[in-house]
Design a protein around this motif. Structure first.
Motif, PDB file in Angstrom:
ATOM      1  N   TYR A   1       0.832  -1.206   0.000  1.00  0.00           N
ATOM      2  CA  TYR A   1       0.000   0.000   0.000  1.00  0.00           C
ATOM      3  C   TYR A   1       0.868   1.259   0.000  1.00  0.00           C
ATOM      4  CZ  TYR A   1      -3.465   3.440   1.601  1.00  0.00           C
ATOM      5  OH  TYR A   1      -4.276   4.544   1.721  1.00  0.00           O
ATOM      6  N   LYS A   2       1.896   1.262   0.840  1.00  0.00           N
ATOM      7  CA  LYS A   2       2.781   2.438   0.919  1.00  0.00           C
ATOM      8  C   LYS A   2       3.540   2.649  -0.394  1.00  0.00           C
ATOM      9  CE  LYS A   2       4.983   1.408   4.724  1.00  0.00           C
ATOM     10  NZ  LYS A   2       5.923   1.548   5.877  1.00  0.00           N
ATOM     11  N   ILE A   3       3.924   1.560  -1.035  1.00  0.00           N
ATOM     12  CA  ILE A   3       4.614   1.673  -2.321  1.00  0.00           C
ATOM     13  C   ILE A   3       3.699   2.306  -3.360  1.00  0.00           C
ATOM     14  CG2 ILE A   3       5.497   0.287  -4.255  1.00  0.00           C
ATOM     15  CD1 ILE A   3       6.738  -1.575  -2.100  1.00  0.00           C
ATOM     16  N   LEU A   4       2.432   1.907  -3.384  1.00  0.00           N
ATOM     17  CA  LEU A   4       1.479   2.513  -4.320  1.00  0.00           C
ATOM     18  C   LEU A   4       1.337   4.014  -4.070  1.00  0.00           C
ATOM     19  CD1 LEU A   4      -1.307  -0.225  -4.450  1.00  0.00           C
ATOM     20  CD2 LEU A   4       0.117   0.537  -6.365  1.00  0.00           C
ATOM     21  N   LEU A   5       1.277   4.404  -2.805  1.00  0.00           N
ATOM     22  CA  LEU A   5       1.179   5.831  -2.490  1.00  0.00           C
ATOM     23  C   LEU A   5       2.430   6.575  -2.935  1.00  0.00           C
ATOM     24  CD1 LEU A   5      -0.422   5.745   1.098  1.00  0.00           C
ATOM     25  CD2 LEU A   5      -1.571   6.203  -1.077  1.00  0.00           C
ATOM     26  N   GLU A   6       3.583   5.984  -2.674  1.00  0.00           N
ATOM     27  CA  GLU A   6       4.844   6.615  -3.072  1.00  0.00           C
ATOM     28  C   GLU A   6       4.983   6.691  -4.590  1.00  0.00           C
ATOM     29  OE1 GLU A   6       8.134   4.701  -1.063  1.00  0.00           O
ATOM     30  OE2 GLU A   6       6.996   4.647   0.814  1.00  0.00           O
ATOM     31  N   ALA A   7       4.333   5.765  -5.285  1.00  0.00           N
ATOM     32  CA  ALA A   7       4.378   5.780  -6.749  1.00  0.00           C
ATOM     33  C   ALA A   7       3.440   6.817  -7.351  1.00  0.00           C
ATOM     34  CB  ALA A   7       4.026   4.394  -7.288  1.00  0.00           C
ATOM     35  N   GLY A   8       2.630   7.457  -6.511  1.00  0.00           N
ATOM     36  CA  GLY A   8       1.770   8.528  -6.995  1.00  0.00           C
ATOM     37  C   GLY A   8       0.284   8.281  -6.884  1.00  0.00           C
TER      38      GLY A   8
END
Length: 503
Positions: free
Chosen positions: A237-244
């Motif tokens: 989930y955090k990776i998706l947020l960091e990806a934009g």
């Protein structure tokens, strides 16, 4: 370190032009002694040792804690609390629904190229700098071995994000015919409302895909991760947020299962369920949706995968070594906790002594233990002691002259229809088996084990009570999460309401 890993793999995609990409399956790393990927993973595992990560609910982009605190334990070391988390209350779930709906129109109107770019960037992050972290959290939290974590939390999840993006871009390019006087187009809208994504413990990739695929197609999502996969799910989930990914597109909502189900299915804005889990839970949710049909603005899309009682059938012409090794992997990898795992082996009486001898011999070599300390471990502790979802294999020995009867038995023994495999060398036998077992498995394997479906190679899913067979990993899956609109624009004014024959 991660740049070295990227050099080993090569790029998983390359741009052709803005609306099309060429994608290949993410290579599976081997983690041999001395390799950079092994060193990176060992460091990530060391960083997690003895640590507890705080995992809040994330509602409207804000981290929220409630009094209902829980802990995720490492399955092979119950003294290690890998995550501290809390359950969202009914009120908080409704707040998440409202936050998602507030973001829906803007997200749905965002060009699919822009949405796809977010998931492609997330895939690159998983492929490179965040790979070791997600693998380590999958191993520690879900008890996966190195290779099982690599296949799942790295390769499959990366493939889901990349291929779904490719399919979404190709779908937008698929347009209806136009004629001289008018232009026709198809708009692939997201569904009107919110989608509930309910993910299981056994595959990190499934969680990312259940929430990610609808979001890619312009939907807003409430993601309820499994209590026993929170550490890895939150990392994704955090990776998706960091990806934009905008914060309100996917709400991260750990919850009590029945309370989550009751709350989302009672909302008038509920428009879809993306589910992987047990048959009783999926049936319960389906019944709730049926009971609430009159309050919805749309007929909700219900997609579910519920597992199976999967078979390997060995014919007398089979290569015994291949059948034995395939069965051992299918039945016992990840402790048999795959929805596709073999739990039924059908062996001919003439080969059974040899098969039994080899099964017992090789089974005795399996090492069970802590997969983070000993990379020679084949499987670790199962997640739930209360369920028969583990390393259990039953064997049915049949007279080889009754092979056709056995195929009919396989087809009717269980109400499931997920995966199955046949081991045989005779072409006529293979064709007969395919015909008689046509409805027994959504994924059918010939001289291969019943597990290991690869995105874009073997889109996965079964029917009967195994699920709705929507084939995630294939090009048609994303269509489940769109509401297409056909648009006709006419360029020549209509000068008369009467037809020519009326003149």
């Amino acid at each position: 370190m991660w740049r070295q890993l990227r050099a080993l793999r090569g790029c998983g995609r390359r741009w052709q032009h803005r609306s099309a990409i060429q994608v290949t399956n993410e290579p599976i790393l081997e983690f041999k002694p001395g390799s950079p990927e092994r060193a990176a993973l060992q460091k990530a595992l060391a960083d997690l040792r003895g640590k507890t990560e705080d995992i809040p609910c994330v509602i409207g982009g804000e981290e929220v804690w409630t009094p209902t605190v829980r802990y995720q334990l490492s399955p092979f070391n119950h003294a290690h609390k890998v995550a501290k988390y809390c359950y969202a209350s009914k009120e908080l779930i409704n707040k998440a629904i409202n936050a998602a709906l507030a973001a829906r129109k803007e997200w749905d109107l965002k060009p699919v190229q822009d949405r796809a770019q977010i998931f492609l960037k997330a895939a690159d992050m998983l492929s490179g700098p965040r790979r070791a972290e997600v693998l380590a959290k999958t191993m520690v939290g879900q008890g996966k071995t190195v290779i099982q974590a690599e296949i799942d939390a790295a390769a499959e999840l990366i493939d889901f994000f990349r291929f779904n993006a490719k399919y979404a871009l190709e779908l937008e390019q698929s347009q209806p015919l136009s004629v001289d006087i008018s232009t026709n187009s198809m708009v692939y809208r997201g569904l009107e409302g919110f989608v509930a994504a309910v993910s299981p413990f056994n595959f990190t990739a499934i969680g990312g895909n259940l929430a990610g695929a609808p979001a890619l197609m312009g939907n807003v999502v409430l993601w309820k991760p499994s209590d026993t996969a929170l550490l890895s799910s939150y990392a994704v989930y955090k990776i998706l947020l960091e990806a934009g990914l905008p914060p309100n597109v996917v709400q991260f909502v750990p919850s009590d299962g029945p309370e989550f189900g009751d709350t989302v299915t009672s909302s008038e804005h509920f428009c879809g369920l993306n589910f992987t889990g047990s048959v009783p839970t999926f049936k319960r949710l389906w019944k709730q949706v049926s009971e609430n049909l009159d309050r919805y603005r749309n007929f909700p899309r219900l997609a579910g995968e519920c597992g199976g009682k999967n078979f390997h059938v060995v014919h007398s012409s089979a290569d015994v070594g291949s059948a034995v090794n395939g069965t051992l992997r299918s039945a016992f990898e990840f402790g048999g906790q795959k929805c596709s795992a073999c739990s039924r082996l059908y062996a001919p009486a003439s080969l059974w002594p040899h098969i039994k001898e080899k099964l017992l011999e090789e089974h005795g070599k399996i090492k069970v233990g802590d997969p983070t300390q000993d990379f020679g471990t084949f499987f670790s502790a199962v997640i739930d002691a209360k369920e028969i979802f583990g390393p259990i294999l039953t064997v049915f020995v049949y007279p080889e002259n009754r092979y056709k009867e056995v195929l009919e038995l396989i087809d009717t023994t269980t109400p499931y229809g997920l995966t199955g495999a046949i081991f045989a060398q005779e072409k006529e036998v293979i064709e007969e088996s395919r015909r008689l077992l046509r409805n027994a498995a959504g994924n059918f394997y010939i001289n291969d084990k019943s597990t290991g479906a690869v995105v874009a190679q073997q889109p996965f899913g079964g029917s009967r009570i195994s699920g709705t067979n929507d084939k995630p990993g294939g090009p048609h899956y994303i269509l489940r999460w769109t509401s297409p609109q056909a648009v006709k624009e006419t360029h020549v004014p209509l000068r008369d309401w009467r037809y020519a024959y009326m003149q």
